[in-house]
Scaffold this active site. Structure first.
Site, PDB file in Angstrom:
ATOM      1  N   ASP A  55      -1.670   0.922   0.236  1.00  0.00           N
ATOM      2  CA  ASP A  55      -0.782  -0.209  -0.007  1.00  0.00           C
ATOM      3  C   ASP A  55      -1.386  -1.200  -0.992  1.00  0.00           C
ATOM      4  O   ASP A  55      -2.562  -1.115  -1.351  1.00  0.00           O
ATOM      5  CB  ASP A  55      -0.505  -0.940   1.310  1.00  0.00           C
ATOM      6  CG  ASP A  55       0.372  -0.140   2.252  1.00  0.00           C
ATOM      7  OD1 ASP A  55       1.169   0.692   1.771  1.00  0.00           O
ATOM      8  OD2 ASP A  55       0.274  -0.363   3.473  1.00  0.00           O
ATOM      9  N   TYR A  62     -11.261   5.701   7.098  1.00  0.00           N
ATOM     10  CA  TYR A  62     -11.070   4.338   6.599  1.00  0.00           C
ATOM     11  C   TYR A  62     -12.124   3.402   7.176  1.00  0.00           C
ATOM     12  O   TYR A  62     -12.596   3.585   8.308  1.00  0.00           O
ATOM     13  CB  TYR A  62      -9.685   3.814   6.984  1.00  0.00           C
ATOM     14  CG  TYR A  62      -8.556   4.375   6.163  1.00  0.00           C
ATOM     15  CD1 TYR A  62      -8.143   3.744   4.993  1.00  0.00           C
ATOM     16  CD2 TYR A  62      -7.897   5.538   6.556  1.00  0.00           C
ATOM     17  CE1 TYR A  62      -7.102   4.258   4.233  1.00  0.00           C
ATOM     18  CE2 TYR A  62      -6.858   6.066   5.803  1.00  0.00           C
ATOM     19  CZ  TYR A  62      -6.466   5.415   4.644  1.00  0.00           C
ATOM     20  OH  TYR A  62      -5.439   5.935   3.897  1.00  0.00           O
TER      21      TYR A  62
END
Length: 248
Positions: free
Chosen positions: A52, A113
């Site tokens: 994003d 992540y």
């Protein structure tokens, strides 16, 4: 046409995300334009993770088909030269020819992540845009214990964006660790795949546990509610990094 794997890092601060946007800069567009300037081909990249706006990557992977079997080092260096000339905060770490059936997105077997929280009274200066600044003291130990409740296979409806296009909200979370080193709290998450906004949603909810706003039982209740409205605060994109992608 030979297929190339590209290993990529980027600062997501100046981009509207990985994927093409109609009127905003994207990482995908920056690299595709650099490739076109290198070899004159209009190409389309596919990435392992469509990050994003504001999300960073130290180990994004993408693939692209080119007309010629260029040496990987030449592709890397030429594309980087054009990225540098354009002022894009993107670097191709490695380029290599791979089998035609390699798919950066669908061949991936794991994604990793890292989320970084700067937990101190003073705001970020050197790391501004690369951390979530939380001035109130957080209990990283409590966050780590609560994170264990999210491990394994669950319906993560509570922790996914209402805009998520995945067919199923069920995912298997293989790792969710919280640790502190001085003023920095790191949250590491691993799974085969994640839902849209899942990591940031989990981090925001764990932060609520860390500041005493939630108990472990309340986090568990949020998970079991399978309701987006039950989610805690969604952590901002600044602190999130894609740090690894696994392939067979």
């Amino acid at each position: 046409m030979p297929r190339f794997r590209l290993d990529i890092e980027y600062d997501g601060s100046l981009f509207a995300g990985w994927q093409h946007q109609a009127d905003q800069p994207s990482v995908q567009q920056a690299i595709e334009q650099a490739i076109e300037k290198f070899c004159g081909e209009a190409v389309r990249l596919r990435a392992a993770g469509r990050t994003d706006a504001g999300v960073h990557a130290s180990a994004q992977v993408a693939h692209v088909d080119l007309a010629k079997p260029w040496p990987g080092d030449k592709v890397r260096d030429a594309v980087n030269a054009h990225l540098q000339a354009a002022g894009a905060h993107v670097a191709i770490l490695k380029a290599a020819i791979v089998p035609d059936d390699f798919d950066a997105r669908f061949s991936a077997t794991g994604r990793h992540y890292l989320y970084r929280i700067l937990n101190r009274r003073a705001p970020a200066a050197l790391e501004k845009g690369k951390v979530w600044w939380v001035p109130k003291r957080l209990d990283a130990g409590a966050m780590h214990e609560a994170a264990k409740l999210l491990l394994g296979r669950h319906d993560f409806t509570t922790f996914r964006s209402t805009q998520c296009q995945a067919n199923s909200p069920v995912r298997t979370l293989e790792r969710l660790d919280v640790s502190r080193a001085g003023d920095m709290i790191e949250v590491r998450a691993s799974a085969r795949s994640f839902l849209h906004n899942q990591v940031r949603s989990m981090v925001g909810s764990l932060k609520r546990v860390g500041d005493g706003g939630w108990t472990e039982a309340e986090l568990k209740a949020a998970l079991e509610a399978r309701d987006r409205a039950a989610c805690g605060q969604v952590a901002p994109p600044d602190g999130l990094f894609l740090i690894g992608v696994d392939y067979p």
